[in-house]
Motif scaffolding. Structure first.
Motif, PDB file in Angstrom:
ATOM      1  N   PRO A 118       1.167  -1.083  -0.028  1.00 61.89           N
ATOM      2  CA  PRO A 118       0.164  -0.063   0.102  1.00 61.89           C
ATOM      3  C   PRO A 118       0.850   1.337  -0.009  1.00 61.89           C
ATOM      4  CG  PRO A 118      -1.058  -1.554   1.636  1.00 61.89           C
ATOM      5  CD  PRO A 118       0.519  -1.983   1.262  1.00 61.89           C
ATOM      6  N   GLU A 119       0.168   2.307  -0.384  1.00 61.93           N
ATOM      7  CA  GLU A 119       0.608   3.772  -0.612  1.00 61.93           C
ATOM      8  C   GLU A 119       1.377   4.144  -1.742  1.00 61.93           C
ATOM      9  OE1 GLU A 119       0.960   4.636   4.422  1.00 61.93           O
ATOM     10  OE2 GLU A 119       2.864   4.322   3.141  1.00 61.93           O
ATOM     11  N   VAL A 120       2.370   3.400  -2.006  1.00 58.83           N
ATOM     12  CA  VAL A 120       3.197   3.581  -3.226  1.00 58.83           C
ATOM     13  C   VAL A 120       3.404   2.427  -4.012  1.00 58.83           C
ATOM     14  CG1 VAL A 120       5.597   4.472  -3.911  1.00 58.83           C
ATOM     15  CG2 VAL A 120       4.488   5.375  -1.877  1.00 58.83           C
ATOM     16  N   ASN A 121       3.307   2.768  -5.298  1.00 60.38           N
ATOM     17  CA  ASN A 121       3.440   1.637  -6.479  1.00 60.38           C
ATOM     18  C   ASN A 121       4.609   0.921  -6.040  1.00 60.38           C
ATOM     19  OD1 ASN A 121       5.038   1.035  -9.241  1.00 60.38           O
ATOM     20  ND2 ASN A 121       2.793   0.816  -9.698  1.00 60.38           N
ATOM     21  N   GLY A 122       4.625  -0.334  -6.383  1.00 58.49           N
ATOM     22  CA  GLY A 122       5.728  -1.038  -6.037  1.00 58.49           C
ATOM     23  C   GLY A 122       7.223  -0.802  -6.915  1.00 58.49           C
ATOM     24  N   LEU A 128      10.673  -8.715 -15.553  1.00 61.50           N
ATOM     25  CA  LEU A 128      11.775  -7.970 -16.359  1.00 61.50           C
ATOM     26  C   LEU A 128      11.559  -6.285 -16.108  1.00 61.50           C
ATOM     27  CD1 LEU A 128      10.924  -9.030 -20.214  1.00 61.50           C
ATOM     28  CD2 LEU A 128      13.062  -9.262 -18.939  1.00 61.50           C
ATOM     29  N   SER A 129      10.302  -5.880 -15.617  1.00 61.57           N
ATOM     30  CA  SER A 129      10.277  -4.505 -15.035  1.00 61.57           C
ATOM     31  C   SER A 129      10.942  -4.248 -14.057  1.00 61.57           C
ATOM     32  CB  SER A 129       8.601  -4.165 -15.073  1.00 61.57           C
ATOM     33  OG  SER A 129       8.184  -4.405 -16.206  1.00 61.57           O
ATOM     34  N   THR A 130      10.770  -5.271 -12.929  1.00 58.88           N
ATOM     35  CA  THR A 130      11.301  -4.934 -11.727  1.00 58.88           C
ATOM     36  C   THR A 130      13.066  -4.953 -11.710  1.00 58.88           C
ATOM     37  OG1 THR A 130      10.864  -7.271 -11.040  1.00 58.88           O
ATOM     38  CG2 THR A 130       9.458  -5.614 -10.375  1.00 58.88           C
ATOM     39  N   LEU A 131      13.586  -5.895 -12.601  1.00 60.12           N
ATOM     40  CA  LEU A 131      14.984  -6.133 -12.488  1.00 60.12           C
ATOM     41  C   LEU A 131      15.420  -5.013 -13.244  1.00 60.12           C
ATOM     42  CD1 LEU A 131      15.274  -9.927 -13.822  1.00 60.12           C
ATOM     43  CD2 LEU A 131      15.575  -9.034 -11.376  1.00 60.12           C
ATOM     44  N   ARG A 132      14.828  -4.672 -14.084  1.00 56.91           N
ATOM     45  CA  ARG A 132      15.383  -3.472 -14.869  1.00 56.91           C
ATOM     46  C   ARG A 132      15.241  -2.181 -13.947  1.00 56.91           C
ATOM     47  NH1 ARG A 132      11.200  -3.766 -19.908  1.00 56.91           N
ATOM     48  NH2 ARG A 132      12.572  -4.964 -21.441  1.00 56.91           N
ATOM     49  N   ALA A 133      14.459  -1.990 -13.027  1.00 53.20           N
ATOM     50  CA  ALA A 133      14.283  -0.991 -12.153  1.00 53.20           C
ATOM     51  C   ALA A 133      15.072  -1.309 -10.775  1.00 53.20           C
ATOM     52  CB  ALA A 133      12.655  -0.816 -11.451  1.00 53.20           C
ATOM     53  N   GLY A 134      15.862  -2.381 -10.896  1.00 51.02           N
ATOM     54  CA  GLY A 134      16.813  -2.422  -9.811  1.00 51.02           C
ATOM     55  C   GLY A 134      16.689  -3.593  -8.768  1.00 51.02           C
ATOM     56  N   ALA A 135      15.723  -4.391  -8.948  1.00 49.91           N
ATOM     57  CA  ALA A 135      15.484  -5.467  -8.156  1.00 49.91           C
ATOM     58  C   ALA A 135      16.717  -6.531  -8.295  1.00 49.91           C
ATOM     59  CB  ALA A 135      14.239  -6.074  -8.246  1.00 49.91           C
ATOM     60  N   SER A 136      16.999  -7.292  -7.565  1.00 48.30           N
ATOM     61  CA  SER A 136      17.966  -8.578  -7.410  1.00 48.30           C
ATOM     62  C   SER A 136      17.380  -9.792  -7.773  1.00 48.30           C
ATOM     63  CB  SER A 136      18.678  -8.355  -6.558  1.00 48.30           C
ATOM     64  OG  SER A 136      19.692  -7.220  -5.909  1.00 48.30           O
ATOM     65  N   GLY A 137      16.120  -9.783  -7.777  1.00 52.44           N
ATOM     66  CA  GLY A 137      15.402 -10.798  -8.060  1.00 52.44           C
ATOM     67  C   GLY A 137      13.865 -10.722  -8.057  1.00 52.44           C
ATOM     68  N   TYR A 138      13.139 -11.658  -8.411  1.00 55.07           N
ATOM     69  CA  TYR A 138      11.667 -11.733  -8.499  1.00 55.07           C
ATOM     70  C   TYR A 138      11.146 -13.350  -8.170  1.00 55.07           C
ATOM     71  CZ  TYR A 138       7.093 -10.636  -9.999  1.00 55.07           C
ATOM     72  OH  TYR A 138       5.320 -10.376 -10.233  1.00 55.07           O
ATOM     73  N   GLU A 144       4.055   0.223 -15.643  1.00 54.62           N
ATOM     74  CA  GLU A 144       3.382   1.153 -14.776  1.00 54.62           C
ATOM     75  C   GLU A 144       2.276   1.882 -15.128  1.00 54.62           C
ATOM     76  OE1 GLU A 144       6.229   2.579 -11.334  1.00 54.62           O
ATOM     77  OE2 GLU A 144       7.439   2.948 -13.285  1.00 54.62           O
ATOM     78  N   VAL A 145       2.359   2.697 -16.243  1.00 55.56           N
ATOM     79  CA  VAL A 145       1.490   3.414 -16.588  1.00 55.56           C
ATOM     80  C   VAL A 145       0.051   2.637 -17.119  1.00 55.56           C
ATOM     81  CG1 VAL A 145       0.610   5.041 -18.556  1.00 55.56           C
ATOM     82  CG2 VAL A 145       2.644   5.228 -17.365  1.00 55.56           C
ATOM     83  N   LEU A 146       0.663   1.497 -17.896  1.00 54.61           N
ATOM     84  CA  LEU A 146      -0.632   0.509 -18.358  1.00 54.61           C
ATOM     85  C   LEU A 146      -1.082  -0.129 -17.373  1.00 54.61           C
ATOM     86  CD1 LEU A 146      -1.811  -0.841 -20.682  1.00 54.61           C
ATOM     87  CD2 LEU A 146      -0.073  -2.536 -20.960  1.00 54.61           C
ATOM     88  N   LYS A 147      -0.568  -0.559 -16.381  1.00 51.98           N
ATOM     89  CA  LYS A 147      -1.300  -1.137 -15.151  1.00 51.98           C
ATOM     90  C   LYS A 147      -2.158  -0.192 -14.411  1.00 51.98           C
ATOM     91  CE  LYS A 147      -0.202  -4.035 -11.072  1.00 51.98           C
ATOM     92  NZ  LYS A 147      -1.408  -3.232 -10.084  1.00 51.98           N
TER      93      LYS A 147
END
Length: 209
Positions: A58-62, A91-101, A155-158
């Motif tokens: 909640p509060e801020v998009n993941g 793919l989106s989260t890894l591009r944004a800097g995540a180390s795993g999904y 993010e926008v599409l979601k």
């Protein structure tokens, strides 16, 4: 000892994750938070090695929360743990800097494996997901469909798929409304549609809602 912070708004999920990790003596759950404001309040107090972050906290998009984390706590490593579509969001989260999904549908035994691998400097996605992202089973060629969209476009599409208006999307993502309109036009072009109805049908096909 690998210090883990769990960020998920469901206490049952938090407790389940903590229980699953308790058998690994090299991992310690140092905090549990339910919102992004709690997350950023607790972070400097516990200094976790790994942040286990729910995509829809909640509060801020993941993904927005992930970007902020990487900006303010660059040393912290983030494992996204979510029920959202792996093919799109990994793919989106890894591009944004995540180390795993890791999907919430995955076996709980993978939690320890993912956390340990990330703590040792690796990147974690399941073998099944890696194969799905790499190849189209019908043609045995690399899949490009899910790679068309940038992290911001996803993010926008979601948000649009959830029925949010341009003004809300702009505020949520820190953009102006004109930029959101530009993203909408870009999404239509990339998804090969010429109206919002068809674009939202594509979003449904991508399992964005």
């Amino acid at each position: 000892m690998i210090k883990v912070l769990i960020a998920d708004n469901h206490p049952v999920v938090q407790d389940g994750i903590a229980a699953a990790l308790s058998s690994n003596k090299e991992i310690e759950v140092v905090a549990k938070v339910r919102t992004t404001s709690e997350l950023f309040e607790v972070l400097p107090k516990v200094s976790p090695d790994i942040i286990l972050l729910e995509m829809n906290i909640p509060e801020v998009n993941g993904i927005t929360a992930l970007r902020q984390l990487k900006k303010e706590y660059a040393q912290a490593k983030v494992l996204i743990f979510s029920s959202e579509s792996e093919d799109v969001y990994a793919l989106s989260t890894l591009r944004a800097g995540a180390s795993g999904y890791l999907s919430k549908d995955a076996d709980t035994s993978l939690l320890s494996e993912a956390i340990t691998k990330i703590a040792n400097g690796g990147l974690f996605i399941t073998n099944e997901l890696a194969q799905r992202l790499a190849f189209d089973e019908s043609t045995n060629k690399p899949r490009k469909f899910f790679r068309k969209l940038s992290t911001r476009e996803v993010e926008v599409l979601k948000l649009l798929a959830e029925g949010k208006r341009n003004k809300y999307v702009a505020e949520e993502l820190g953009l102006n409304e004109k930029t959101v309109s530009t993203y909408k036009a870009r999404l239509m072009r990339k998804l090969n549609v010429d109206n919002m109805v068809d674009m939202l049908q594509q979003a449904k096909a991508l399992e964005l809602y």
